[in-house]
Design a protein around this motif. Structure first.
Motif, PDB file in Angstrom:
ATOM      1  N   VAL A  44      15.519   2.227   3.133  1.00  0.00           N
ATOM      2  CA  VAL A  44      14.186   2.809   3.096  1.00  0.00           C
ATOM      3  C   VAL A  44      13.375   2.176   4.209  1.00  0.00           C
ATOM      4  N   GLU A  45      12.895   2.997   5.143  1.00  0.00           N
ATOM      5  CA  GLU A  45      12.124   2.478   6.268  1.00  0.00           C
ATOM      6  C   GLU A  45      10.882   1.745   5.784  1.00  0.00           C
ATOM      7  N   GLY A  46      10.626   0.575   6.373  1.00  0.00           N
ATOM      8  CA  GLY A  46       9.420  -0.172   6.056  1.00  0.00           C
ATOM      9  C   GLY A  46       9.516  -1.023   4.810  1.00  0.00           C
ATOM     10  N   ALA A  47      10.680  -1.035   4.149  1.00  0.00           N
ATOM     11  CA  ALA A  47      10.851  -1.822   2.930  1.00  0.00           C
ATOM     12  C   ALA A  47      12.017  -2.785   3.087  1.00  0.00           C
ATOM     13  N   GLN A  48      11.989  -3.839   2.315  1.00  0.00           N
ATOM     14  CA  GLN A  48      13.085  -4.795   2.278  1.00  0.00           C
ATOM     15  C   GLN A  48      13.902  -4.571   1.016  1.00  0.00           C
ATOM     16  N   GLU A  49      15.221  -4.557   1.160  1.00  0.00           N
ATOM     17  CA  GLU A  49      16.092  -4.387   0.007  1.00  0.00           C
ATOM     18  C   GLU A  49      16.522  -5.751  -0.518  1.00  0.00           C
ATOM     19  N   ALA A  50      16.591  -5.874  -1.837  1.00  0.00           N
ATOM     20  CA  ALA A  50      16.967  -7.124  -2.486  1.00  0.00           C
ATOM     21  C   ALA A  50      18.202  -6.905  -3.344  1.00  0.00           C
ATOM     22  N   ALA A  51      18.844  -8.009  -3.716  1.00  0.00           N
ATOM     23  CA  ALA A  51      20.067  -7.929  -4.498  1.00  0.00           C
ATOM     24  C   ALA A  51      19.802  -7.866  -5.993  1.00  0.00           C
ATOM     25  N   GLU A  52      18.561  -8.095  -6.415  1.00  0.00           N
ATOM     26  CA  GLU A  52      18.227  -8.098  -7.838  1.00  0.00           C
ATOM     27  C   GLU A  52      16.842  -7.511  -8.028  1.00  0.00           C
ATOM     28  N   PRO A  53      16.473  -7.173  -9.265  1.00  0.00           N
ATOM     29  CA  PRO A  53      15.161  -6.558  -9.494  1.00  0.00           C
ATOM     30  C   PRO A  53      14.017  -7.429  -8.985  1.00  0.00           C
ATOM     31  N   GLN A  54      13.007  -6.770  -8.435  1.00  0.00           N
ATOM     32  CA  GLN A  54      11.824  -7.442  -7.895  1.00  0.00           C
ATOM     33  C   GLN A  54      10.619  -7.040  -8.731  1.00  0.00           C
ATOM     34  N   ARG A  55      10.143  -7.944  -9.573  1.00  0.00           N
ATOM     35  CA  ARG A  55       9.020  -7.639 -10.460  1.00  0.00           C
ATOM     36  C   ARG A  55       7.710  -8.087  -9.831  1.00  0.00           C
ATOM     37  N   ARG A  56       6.660  -7.348 -10.119  1.00  0.00           N
ATOM     38  CA  ARG A  56       5.314  -7.754  -9.746  1.00  0.00           C
ATOM     39  C   ARG A  56       4.363  -7.458 -10.891  1.00  0.00           C
ATOM     40  N   LEU A  57       3.472  -8.393 -11.139  1.00  0.00           N
ATOM     41  CA  LEU A  57       2.378  -8.159 -12.062  1.00  0.00           C
ATOM     42  C   LEU A  57       1.200  -7.651 -11.248  1.00  0.00           C
ATOM     43  N   VAL A  58       0.608  -6.559 -11.690  1.00  0.00           N
ATOM     44  CA  VAL A  58      -0.550  -5.979 -11.008  1.00  0.00           C
ATOM     45  C   VAL A  58      -1.736  -6.110 -11.949  1.00  0.00           C
ATOM     46  N   LEU A  59      -2.826  -6.717 -11.438  1.00  0.00           N
ATOM     47  CA  LEU A  59      -3.947  -7.088 -12.301  1.00  0.00           C
ATOM     48  C   LEU A  59      -5.260  -6.627 -11.702  1.00  0.00           C
ATOM     49  N   ALA A  60      -6.221  -6.358 -12.579  1.00  0.00           N
ATOM     50  CA  ALA A  60      -7.560  -5.966 -12.149  1.00  0.00           C
ATOM     51  C   ALA A  60      -8.585  -6.915 -12.735  1.00  0.00           C
ATOM     52  N   ASP A  61      -9.461  -7.422 -11.877  1.00  0.00           N
ATOM     53  CA  ASP A  61     -10.656  -8.138 -12.312  1.00  0.00           C
ATOM     54  C   ASP A  61     -11.753  -7.082 -12.372  1.00  0.00           C
ATOM     55  N   THR A  62     -12.078  -6.626 -13.571  1.00  0.00           N
ATOM     56  CA  THR A  62     -12.931  -5.446 -13.695  1.00  0.00           C
ATOM     57  C   THR A  62     -14.386  -5.729 -13.327  1.00  0.00           C
ATOM     58  N   SER A  63     -14.859  -6.951 -13.517  1.00  0.00           N
ATOM     59  CA  SER A  63     -16.243  -7.248 -13.157  1.00  0.00           C
ATOM     60  C   SER A  63     -16.422  -7.294 -11.646  1.00  0.00           C
ATOM     61  N   ALA A  64     -15.414  -7.787 -10.933  1.00  0.00           N
ATOM     62  CA  ALA A  64     -15.484  -7.856  -9.472  1.00  0.00           C
ATOM     63  C   ALA A  64     -14.981  -6.578  -8.810  1.00  0.00           C
ATOM     64  N   GLY A  65     -14.261  -5.749  -9.567  1.00  0.00           N
ATOM     65  CA  GLY A  65     -13.693  -4.541  -8.988  1.00  0.00           C
ATOM     66  C   GLY A  65     -12.561  -4.838  -8.031  1.00  0.00           C
ATOM     67  N   SER A  66     -11.837  -5.939  -8.255  1.00  0.00           N
ATOM     68  CA  SER A  66     -10.774  -6.341  -7.333  1.00  0.00           C
ATOM     69  C   SER A  66      -9.404  -6.179  -7.980  1.00  0.00           C
TER      70      SER A  66
END
Length: 400
Positions: A44-66
């Protein structure tokens, strides 16, 4: 609680992604008339392939809007910038790669930069830079599901079907416009849509009518899930399970047993796993084993958050008292307990999230500016505490 301190560097990431493919396409011939080497299989162009699952936690600070990401593998947190609809957001949802944060009027769409491409006999794992892509109209109670062609968002504002290839290229573009209903699930190369009246209809992924529908109805549709054993929609009288593919989709109802508890309003589970959990009001926790076609009711008391790890694996319940408990779904026995937070935090709104992957569970604690990583296979041992410099009010896990 010991842990690592992360500094959230607020850097705005960018970068479009090419749509995922598995063919080894050859390059154009070079000036000397010789063919250049073909691209590696699954590249996939522009992406790095890994040998195992790559997890990410995605979080929102709702008061700051970040918006932020945390990579559990590297213990690094990063800001992905600010988005207007993240301020005051009430609900977070994910389809495995993309995260959606809804304030009740619109949802901010974020590419988490972590995803899996499953080809059946083999799997690819990719990472890229996360980025905010834009917004889409949405209401309360936002839910998301996807296949390789579309991402389906369902909320109190109706259904929005997004073009998956466009999302992967960094653009929020609707497709299959004009579909009305309470729930939409991409499944078996079709869109299964359940109306507010409980009627179940089947469409092509471009929105064209694909069949006369499904005979079973689903009154008061709310919870939804896609598992290895079928797509599931929660109904007031049980769960509707859709199986098959293409023109061969069929459905059956798994009725609630006569336990006197209220129906689930949402399902939570390890991605693709066919055991689902949902709060039964204040009466405990419903557990649905899709493969066995059976419900069971855990006497767990009022729950702030629940999720199920899978077949012959524990069901986790974060009680309103702030204690995380593990239950044997077959016997209903509580097997472990660990206090993570106080009752005031557990009972706050929005409630803490509880996500489960193949080896760990994650619980956000906005009051402590922290996320807890729990080993649910080791008596709910607190493995790590991710201490943050923002309030993680909303959380989803991507990379699946």
């Amino acid at each position: 609680m010991m842990g690592s301190r992360f500094r959230a560097a607020l850097t705005l990431a960018a970068g479009g992604l090419m749509a995922a493919g598995c063919g080894a396409g050859a390059a154009e011939p070079s000036g000397g008339g010789e063919s250049a080497p073909s691209a590696p299989h699954g590249r996939v162009e522009g992406a790095q392939e890994a040998a195992e699952p790559q997890r990410r936690l995605v979080l929102a600070d709702t008061s700051a809007g970040s918006l932020h990401t945390v990579d559990p593998a590297t213990e690094k947190a990063a800001g992905v910038g600010k988005a207007g609809e993240a301020a005051g957001a009430e609900v977070a949802a994910t389809d495995g790669r993309f995260a959606y944060f809804s304030s009740g009027g619109a949802a901010t769409v974020l590419d988490s930069g972590a995803w899996t491409v499953d080809h059946g006999d083999h799997v690819h794992y990719y990472t890229s830079e996360p980025a905010v892509l834009g917004e889409v109209a949405a209401g309360g109670g936002l839910r998301a599901a996807a296949d390789t062609a579309v991402s389906a968002l369902a909320s109190e504002a109706g259904i929005r079907i997004l073009d998956r290839a466009a999302l992967e290229d960094g653009e929020v573009a609707r497709t299959a416009a004009g579909l009305d209903g309470a729930t939409a699930l991409p499944y078996g190369r079709r869109l299964v849509v359940v109306g507010e009246d409980g009627a179940v209809r089947v469409f092509g992924r471009s929105g064209e009518s694909a069949s006369a529908g499904i005979a079973e109805d689903c009154p008061d549709p709310r919870g939804q899930a896609v598992t290895r054993r079928g797509a599931v929609v929660g109904c007031s009288d049980g769960a509707l399970v859709v199986t098959g593919e293409g023109a061969s989709l069929e459905a059956e109802k798994i009725p609630y047993p006569d336990e006197g508890a209220g129906p689930v309003r949402s399902f939570h589970h390890r991605p693709q796993a066919p055991v689902l959990a949902g709060a039964a009001g204040g009466d405990g926790v419903w557990v649905l084993d899709v493969g066995a076609g059976e419900w069971s009711l855990l006497d767990a008391g009022p729950a702030a958050a629940v999720s199920a790890a899978g077949e012959q694996m524990p069901v986790l319940v974060l009680g309103e008292d702030g204690r995380l408990s593990a239950y044997d779904s077959a016997t209903g026995e509580r097997t472990a307990r660990n206090r993570l937070m106080d009752a005031e935090t557990a009972g706050a709104s929005p409630a803490p999230a509880l996500t489960i992957d193949t080896g760990r569970a994650y619980v956000n604690d906005p009051a402590a500016d922290a996320v807890y990583e729990v080993d649910y296979n080791d008596d709910l041992r607190l493995a790590r505490t991710f201490e943050l410099e923002f309030s993680p009010d909303l959380m989803v896990e991507t990379g699946w």
